[in-house]
Design an enzyme around this catalytic site. Structure first.
Site, PDB file in Angstrom:
ATOM      1  N   HIS A  65       0.839  -1.194   0.000  1.00 38.40           N
ATOM      2  CA  HIS A  65       0.000   0.000   0.000  1.00 38.40           C
ATOM      3  C   HIS A  65       0.879   1.250   0.000  1.00 38.40           C
ATOM      4  CE1 HIS A  65      -0.370   0.655   4.685  1.00 38.40           C
ATOM      5  NE2 HIS A  65       0.855   0.448   4.324  1.00 38.40           N
ATOM      6  N   CYS A 104       5.825   6.138   4.596  1.00 41.91           N
ATOM      7  CA  CYS A 104       4.623   5.414   4.137  1.00 41.91           C
ATOM      8  C   CYS A 104       4.015   6.045   2.894  1.00 41.91           C
ATOM      9  CB  CYS A 104       3.583   5.341   5.251  1.00 41.91           C
ATOM     10  SG  CYS A 104       4.130   4.349   6.636  1.00 41.91           S
ATOM     11  N   HIS A 151       4.970   0.210  -0.308  1.00 43.56           N
ATOM     12  CA  HIS A 151       5.731  -0.752   0.506  1.00 43.56           C
ATOM     13  C   HIS A 151       4.761  -1.817   0.967  1.00 43.56           C
ATOM     14  CE1 HIS A 151       3.894   2.025   3.364  1.00 43.56           C
ATOM     15  NE2 HIS A 151       3.862   0.993   4.195  1.00 43.56           N
ATOM     16  N   HIS A 158       3.389  -5.086   3.750  1.00 42.85           N
ATOM     17  CA  HIS A 158       3.268  -5.590   5.120  1.00 42.85           C
ATOM     18  C   HIS A 158       2.796  -7.034   5.081  1.00 42.85           C
ATOM     19  CE1 HIS A 158       3.496  -1.702   7.248  1.00 42.85           C
ATOM     20  NE2 HIS A 158       2.811  -1.196   6.237  1.00 42.85           N
ATOM     21  N   ASP A 205      -4.822 -10.761  -0.657  1.00 41.76           N
ATOM     22  CA  ASP A 205      -3.473 -11.324  -0.529  1.00 41.76           C
ATOM     23  C   ASP A 205      -2.650 -11.137  -1.808  1.00 41.76           C
ATOM     24  OD1 ASP A 205      -1.483 -12.719   0.939  1.00 41.76           O
ATOM     25  OD2 ASP A 205      -1.944 -14.543  -0.190  1.00 41.76           O
ATOM     26  N   HIS A 206      -1.427 -10.670  -1.631  1.00 43.23           N
ATOM     27  CA  HIS A 206      -0.502 -10.414  -2.738  1.00 43.23           C
ATOM     28  C   HIS A 206      -1.017  -9.373  -3.725  1.00 43.23           C
ATOM     29  CE1 HIS A 206       1.573 -13.777  -0.974  1.00 43.23           C
ATOM     30  NE2 HIS A 206       2.605 -13.559  -1.771  1.00 43.23           N
ATOM     31  N   GLU A 224      -1.066  -4.482  11.710  1.00 40.38           N
ATOM     32  CA  GLU A 224      -0.213  -4.045  10.609  1.00 40.38           C
ATOM     33  C   GLU A 224       1.251  -4.380  10.876  1.00 40.38           C
ATOM     34  OE1 GLU A 224      -0.480  -0.381   7.703  1.00 40.38           O
ATOM     35  OE2 GLU A 224       0.160   0.265   9.689  1.00 40.38           O
TER      36      GLU A 224
HETATM   37 NI    NI Z   1       2.436   0.677   5.614  1.00 38.77          NI
END
Ligand code: NI
Length: 138
Positions: free
Chosen positions: A17, A36, A42, A44, A82-83, A127
């Site tokens: 995100h 961010c 980036h 998570h 996911d992914h 997160e």
């Molecule tokens: Ni983040």
């Protein structure tokens, strides 16, 4: 006898995100979101914990069949997020800044629509090891 209980199932997903508000300047975004807001995003390894609540059914001894909750969570979380890049790949985030708070809210909406009315109690979005958000609707 009626006994209310809360049942939680956990699922992990990996996603990318970028925190960025188009209405703000580059400098304002940098001050607000720091790294961010890096242009290319980036990732998570998120964990989501979904809690359903209700009376324990005397016939089954269960509040909710975890097999059914797993199926709903697989559709929404694994198949849906996911992914993926949340900003670019997931329609539910169109126009939504994908902060942990907003991810929890979006997940609530997607899950609530697939669960019996009133069953969903809480969505907890983890997160990082130290940062997590809980949302209970409203
Ligand atoms: Ni983040």
């Amino acid at each position: 006898m009626s006994a209310k209980a809360f049942v939680t199932r956990r699922m992990t997903f990996s996603a990318g995100h970028r925190l960025h508000n188009d209405a703000l300047s580059a400098e304002e975004n940098r001050l607000l979101y720091g790294k961010c807001s890096n242009p290319n995003g980036h990732g998570h390894n998120f964990t989501v914990e979904v809690t359903v609540a209700g009376d324990i059914d005397p016939r089954t001894g269960m509040v909710f069949n975890l097999r059914d909750l797993k199926k709903v969570m697989t559709e929404v979380v694994e198949d849906g997020l996911d992914h993926k890049n949340l900003n670019l790949d997931v329609p539910a985030f169109k126009g939504v800044i994908p902060t942990a708070e907003n991810i929890a809210v979006v997940l609530w909406g997607l899950l609530a629509g697939r669960l019996p009315p009133g069953a969903l109690h809480e969505v907890r979005l983890v997160e990082t090891e130290n940062n997590f958000v809980s949302y209970r609707g409203g």
